[in-house]
Design a protein around this motif. Structure first.
Motif, PDB file in Angstrom:
ATOM      1  N   SER A 461       0.824  -1.206   0.000  1.00 32.14           N
ATOM      2  CA  SER A 461       0.000   0.000   0.000  1.00 32.14           C
ATOM      3  C   SER A 461       0.855   1.251   0.000  1.00 32.14           C
ATOM      4  O   SER A 461       0.440   2.299  -0.487  1.00 32.14           O
ATOM      5  N   LYS A 462       2.059   1.161   0.568  1.00 29.32           N
ATOM      6  CA  LYS A 462       3.007   2.277   0.547  1.00 29.32           C
ATOM      7  C   LYS A 462       4.423   1.710   0.576  1.00 29.32           C
ATOM      8  O   LYS A 462       4.666   0.613   1.104  1.00 29.32           O
ATOM      9  N   ARG A 486      -0.092  -2.683   8.095  1.00 25.41           N
ATOM     10  CA  ARG A 486      -0.742  -1.887   7.046  1.00 25.41           C
ATOM     11  C   ARG A 486      -0.207  -2.219   5.650  1.00 25.41           C
ATOM     12  O   ARG A 486      -0.483  -1.505   4.689  1.00 25.41           O
ATOM     13  N   TRP A 488       2.800  -2.045   4.337  1.00 24.54           N
ATOM     14  CA  TRP A 488       3.777  -1.136   3.736  1.00 24.54           C
ATOM     15  C   TRP A 488       5.044  -1.911   3.399  1.00 24.54           C
ATOM     16  O   TRP A 488       5.459  -2.816   4.128  1.00 24.54           O
ATOM     17  N   ASP A 528       7.045   6.300  -1.551  1.00 21.82           N
ATOM     18  CA  ASP A 528       5.965   7.184  -1.120  1.00 21.82           C
ATOM     19  C   ASP A 528       6.435   8.116  -0.016  1.00 21.82           C
ATOM     20  O   ASP A 528       5.996   9.273   0.066  1.00 21.82           O
ATOM     21  N   GLU A 563       7.052  12.210   0.344  1.00 23.34           N
ATOM     22  CA  GLU A 563       6.780  12.723   1.678  1.00 23.34           C
ATOM     23  C   GLU A 563       7.937  12.380   2.614  1.00 23.34           C
ATOM     24  O   GLU A 563       8.646  11.381   2.423  1.00 23.34           O
ATOM     25  N   LEU A 660       0.266   8.092  12.050  1.00 22.61           N
ATOM     26  CA  LEU A 660      -0.954   8.234  11.254  1.00 22.61           C
ATOM     27  C   LEU A 660      -1.614   9.588  11.489  1.00 22.61           C
ATOM     28  O   LEU A 660      -2.177  10.190  10.557  1.00 22.61           O
ATOM     29  N   THR A 663       0.521  12.156   9.455  1.00 18.02           N
ATOM     30  CA  THR A 663       0.518  12.033   7.993  1.00 18.02           C
ATOM     31  C   THR A 663      -0.877  11.977   7.388  1.00 18.02           C
ATOM     32  O   THR A 663      -1.062  12.323   6.210  1.00 18.02           O
ATOM     33  N   TRP A 665      -2.306   9.207   6.765  1.00 17.47           N
ATOM     34  CA  TRP A 665      -2.326   8.017   5.890  1.00 17.47           C
ATOM     35  C   TRP A 665      -3.451   7.068   6.293  1.00 17.47           C
ATOM     36  O   TRP A 665      -3.792   6.913   7.441  1.00 17.47           O
TER      37      TRP A 665
END
Length: 665
Positions: A461-462, A486, A488, A528, A563, A660, A663, A665
């Protein structure tokens, strides 16, 4: 066959006295001056000098070299005193050194026993993540004995090969050896000069950078019969050599510039004394060196070198002093002389003189094996016990060792359970992701070798890159659970000592090149987000500042659509937090937050840059304005400035919430 060169006398008391003087220099400089004297270099040169004399005499007298027997005899002579010293040092470490130093002492005991201590210390000297305690190990001095042992294996092969080649080609044996050792001298000295200039910490322990010192001794042994000088000149040479030896450690930065070209000073000084030889003059330096006290001291010089350093370092550790006082230093030297005499008289001499051990090779081998066993059994037993204890402690969970979770739940943990990590687990508190970087994340620049990554299911996802020094690395223990949860893709691109910022003028070449390569890597991968440490704390004052070149870097990265998550640095201290807890207890090691970090995060203005997100977990390291060494029955710090992986892992819930929130996200 060409006429043989006149053989040197078998015993030269001034050389025995010279060895004694070299060892006394080492001991005195260590105890009182905390400096390197150059005496070890002299000792190494003399060992090759005597070895070459012995082999040359055998070849020129047509006696067999018997290499197997020679090696067994040599190590049967060296290992008993070394084994007793190592075992005694292990006992002293168990009795008086803190548990945080046990693992390093055990590792070095094995390395010393197997004549590999110099390579262990060489690796440690350039390893950013190695404990500073290794540099004050009670077995550190075995580095020179390890190099000597390696040369004692190598040199007989060169000497025997020279004998074979001289018979094959019909050349004089000394001429063949002169060419061989001359090549070794030139090649090793050139290598030593280069490596000392580019990587002195490693070069100091590198066998290759020391071979020329042994070659110098061998060349001197070959040339000595032809070096004739008038008595008056030899008197001058002898005293010049002695004075130069004694002055070397005082006048030269020996510890910082050896073993490069500067090491020619002590080697040349000792060579002058040997060339001067027995002058027969009442004014000659040889009269001093041949005096009964110095010659007698030569008999225990090897054991004295062995025991003085463990006694000194153990005393300093117990007394909590950086250097011995005059009275303590004299007592240390006296104790060392007594211990050396006892080891020589009760262990070394009886085994050396026992005719039965020399009668058969297997008997000599049995003595060597016994020495190995004497050390291996207690060392292995101790390590096994430490491993068993660590495994037992490892089954504890959040109920007994909650760490930072106690600040969320109020549950303090089980005070009767061991505080984690155990002292013997500190070398495992550095965080590395599970896999080396591969595919699109594999760096092409060899400077970026410290690159690890997680593996994810399907498309991540990232993609988040953790880039920077060890202070960025330590947060991966808290970040990795969040990334796994998550989905990532997490990549760690790290270099100890190099905070991630824009390369600027004045930075060391060590970091500047890596920083440039790291930035190119980030721009090429186009993740990302990049997770970095935004500030740098100071150990002695609340002088916390933004990482050098950080603003310029984040503006460039965010301008490219990447970012940046900037976490605030953790407090740093002037003392080792973990050892402080061992010595004084946790309460005595607490530090007010106001003395460790700036009143406000210096990176706060960067939060106005689109794409920059700041995270601050200071309150989880210093709750209620106090930086605590232990929270929730977990050590917060493993040294004076790095978080333990065990504590960082307990910050995962806090990291998730604040990351979180910052950011979105």
């Amino acid at each position: 066959m060409a006429p043989r060169a006149p053989a040197p006398r078998r015993f030269r008391p001034e050389i025995q006295g010279l060895r004694s003087l070299a060892v006394l220099m080492v001991v005195t400089y260590h105890v009182f001056l905390d400096r390197v004297s150059g005496g070890v270099d002299i000792f190494l040169m003399i060992s090759a000098f005597l070895l070459t004399l012995s082999f040359t005499r055998k070849v020129e007298e047509d006696r067999p070299l018997a290499l197997g027997r020679h090696w067994l005899h040599r190590f049967k002579r060296l290992m008993p005193a070394a084994a007793v010293t190592i075992v005694g040092t292990l006992a002293a470490a168990w009795l008086w050194l803190p548990p945080s130093r046990w693992a390093a002492v055990l590792d070095q005991a094995w390395a010393s026993l197997l004549y590999a201590q110099n390579w262990l210390l060489a690796a440690t000297s350039v390893d950013y993540y190695a404990s500073d305690d290794s540099l004050a190990s009670p077995l550190q001095h075995f580095w020179s004995l390890s190099i000597q042992g390696q040369v004692f294996l190598l040199w007989p092969l060169v000497l025997a090969g020279g004998a074979w080649l001289s018979r094959r080609l019909g050349w004089r044996y000394r001429a063949v050896l002169a060419v061989a050792f001359g090549l070794v001298f030139v090649a090793s000295l050139a290598f030593s000069v280069h490596e000392t200039a580019t990587n002195q910490a490693f070069a100091y322990f590198d066998t290759r950078a020391r071979l020329w010192e042994f070659a110098a001794g061998s060349l001197l042994a070959l040339a000595l019969p032809y070096l004739r000088a008038p008595r008056l000149l030899r008197v001058v040479l002898g005293w010049t050599g002695v004075v130069a030896m004694l002055a070397c450690g005082l006048l030269l930065p020996v510890g910082q510039s050896f073993p490069g070209v500067v090491a020619l000073w002590p080697i040349g000084a000792a060579a002058l004394v040997i060339v001067a030889g027995q002058t027969g003059s009442r004014l000659g330096a040889d009269r001093l060196l041949s005096a009964r006290p110095l010659v007698g001291m030569g008999n225990v010089s090897y054991a004295l070198y062995l025991v003085h350093w463990p006694i000194l370092t153990t005393y300093l550790a117990v007394a909590g002093e950086a250097r011995a006082s005059l009275a303590a230093g004299l007592a240390i030297i006296a104790a060392s002389v007594v211990a050396a005499y006892l080891i020589t008289r009760l262990v070394e001499t009886p085994l050396r003189r026992a005719a039965w051990t020399e009668a058969r090779r297997w008997r000599m081998a049995a003595v060597v094996a016994a020495c190995l066993t004497v050390v291996a059994v207690p060392a292995a037993a101790w390590q096994t016990d430490l491993t068993r204890t660590a495994q037992a402690a490892g089954v504890s969970g959040a109920a007994t060792n909650p760490g930072a979770l106690t600040l969320r739940t109020g549950v303090p943990g089980d005070a009767s359970a061991p505080t984690l990590p155990l002292a013997t687990q500190l070398d495992r508190q550095w965080v590395h992701l599970d896999h080396q970087c591969q595919g699109r994340f594999a760096p092409s620049d060899p400077r970026l070798e410290e690159c690890t990554q997680t593996l994810v299911e399907g498309e991540p996802s990232k993609v988040v890159l953790v880039v920077g020094n060890s202070h960025a690395e330590q947060w991966m223990a808290a970040l990795e659970p969040v990334a796994r949860e998550r989905n990532w893709q997490l990549v760690g691109l790290l270099k100890g000592g190099c905070a991630f910022g824009e390369p600027t003028a004045g930075q060391s070449d060590f970091c500047a090149g890596w920083l440039a390569a790291a930035k190119d890597y980030v721009l090429d991968v186009q993740p990302d987000a990049v997770f970095t440490v935004a500030t740098a704390a100071a150990p002695s004052a609340p002088d916390e500042r933004e990482v050098t070149g950080y603003e310029q870097l984040v503006r460039e990265l965010t301008g490219r659509g990447i970012e940046v998550v900037g976490i605030r640095d953790n407090p740093r201290f002037t003392f080792n937090m973990y050892q402080c807890v061992e010595d004084r207890g946790a309460a005595a090691c607490e530090v007010p937050l106001e003395t460790a970090l700036a009143p406000t995060n210096p990176a706060v203005p960067l939060d106005a840059i689109p794409g920059v997100h700041l995270v601050d977990l200071t309150d989880r390291l210093c709750p209620d304005g106090v930086c605590r060494p232990v929270i929730g029955n977990v050590h917060v710090y493993l040294d004076d400035n790095h978080l333990t992986a065990d504590y960082s892992a307990t910050l995962a819930a806090d990291m998730r919430e604040r990351l979180l929130a910052a950011t979105g996200w």
